[in-house]
Design a protein around this motif. Structure first.
Motif, PDB file in Angstrom:
ATOM      1  N   ARG A  31      -6.733 -20.769 -32.729  1.00 31.52           N
ATOM      2  CA  ARG A  31      -6.086 -19.910 -33.722  1.00 31.52           C
ATOM      3  C   ARG A  31      -6.174 -20.451 -35.135  1.00 31.52           C
ATOM      4  NH1 ARG A  31      -1.122 -18.772 -29.569  1.00 31.52           N
ATOM      5  NH2 ARG A  31      -1.972 -16.866 -28.636  1.00 31.52           N
TER       6      ARG A  31
ATOM      7  N   HIS B 179     -10.216 -14.495 -31.176  1.00 33.91           N
ATOM      8  CA  HIS B 179      -9.549 -13.650 -32.172  1.00 33.91           C
ATOM      9  C   HIS B 179      -9.800 -12.167 -31.872  1.00 33.91           C
ATOM     10  CE1 HIS B 179      -8.086 -16.936 -34.396  1.00 33.91           C
ATOM     11  NE2 HIS B 179      -9.170 -17.227 -35.086  1.00 33.91           N
TER      12      HIS B 179
ATOM     13  N   GLU C 125      -7.781 -11.171 -28.777  1.00 30.79           N
ATOM     14  CA  GLU C 125      -6.358 -11.063 -29.071  1.00 30.79           C
ATOM     15  C   GLU C 125      -6.022  -9.716 -29.690  1.00 30.79           C
ATOM     16  OE1 GLU C 125      -3.699 -14.922 -29.885  1.00 30.79           O
ATOM     17  OE2 GLU C 125      -5.249 -14.580 -31.383  1.00 30.79           O
TER      18      GLU C 125
END
Length: 301
Positions: free
Chosen positions: A116, A172, A175
């Motif tokens: 992240r 990413h 997500e």
């Protein structure tokens, strides 16, 4: 809208929905299976009892201890065996399971930060806690100079630094897509069925497409396993890494089987309902013909 146009639009919507379904399963697994600390801990906890993982831990801790313990060359073999047996014995205790859980929680936190954020460096599991407890056990077993063993931070690589950039971008995307892909798949499926000229055929196509997408996702998981084990850092046990990979992807593989079963069930139901409808229609068409034949015979009489 003409029948041809409706069929084309319906086919496009259903194909897109079937493509998004396995991607939605993959993104949901990444967010809720890997990204969630509690689920990750529950997934990794049983590996403490896995024989391959215990052997890899014993080898790593033993090598770390032997690098710091200086013994005569003729004594290296017996001391190495003694230490390895002690570590292997320790991996069957409750203290080891506690240390394993703590190390994995720390590794998961490091992994999530690496995915992240923009941090660099490999993601590792620190075996210092295990080494400290083994040191105590060796001292209790009266091993000479056991108390002088330094507790070094022996680390097992979970994710190499070179893989982080590529995985970070993919994580990413997954997500963000974890909610929208499954929702879009459902909406597109319903729209494709409603627009279709023959809805039963549209349902059949959706079921077959879902089953095919699930099968392709299962193949991708198997290929990913092979590629992962073929590109391990030096010194990492392939069998232990395989056990970890299988544990982490167990939920995703279950989702594949569920999607496959759902797709086959929906397709079979649509196919059987079509056969039943044709059989019933044939029966209703035969009844008037028989009535007409019976009436004609009465007239002749």
């Amino acid at each position: 809208m003409s029948h041809r146009a409706r069929s084309a639009v319906s086919a496009a919507l259903i194909v897109l929905a079937c493509l998004l379904t396995p991607l939605g399963a993959l993104s949901a697994w990444a967010l809720y299976g890997i990204g969630d600390t509690a689920r990750y801990e529950a997934t990794m906890a049983p590996l403490a009892a896995d024989a391959d993982v215990r052997d890899a831990i014993a080898a790593g801790v033993t090598d770390g201890i032997m690098r710091e313990v200086h013994v005569r060359p003729r004594m290296q073999g017996p001391v190495n065996s003694f230490v390895r047996d002690a570590v292997r014995s320790f991996t069957g205790t409750e203290a080891y399971r506690t240390a394993w859980e703590a190390a994995n929680i720390a590794a998961h936190d490091a992994l999530m930060r690496a995915l992240r954020d923009d941090s660099e460096g490999a993601v590792t599991v620190d075996l210092a806690t295990v080494t400290e407890r083994v040191k105590r056990q060796l001292a209790d077993d009266h091993m000479p100079l056991a108390n002088r063993i330094p507790v070094e931070h022996t680390r097992i690589t979970v994710l190499a630094a070179g893989d982080l950039t590529r995985l970070r971008k993919g994580f990413h995307v997954l997500e963000v897509a974890a909610f929208w892909l499954p929702a879009a798949s459902v909406v597109l499926t319903l729209a494709g069925i409603l627009v279709a000229v023959c809805r039963r055929r549209a349902v059949l196509s959706t079921g077959l497409g879902t089953a095919l997408g699930a099968a392709l996702l299962g193949v991708a998981i198997a290929v990913g396993r092979r590629l992962t084990l073929a590109d391990l850092p030096p010194g990492v046990s392939p069998t232990a890494a395989g056990a970890v990979y299988d544990a982490l992807t167990s939920t995703l593989r279950l989702a594949c089987w569920l999607l496959l079963a759902l797709g086959v069930t929906v397709a079979a139901a649509a196919l059987l309902s079509g056969v039943y409808a044709r059989h019933r229609q044939a029966g209703t068409e035969e009844a008037p013909a028989e009535a007409q034949a019976e009436g004609a015979s009465r007239v002749r009489a």
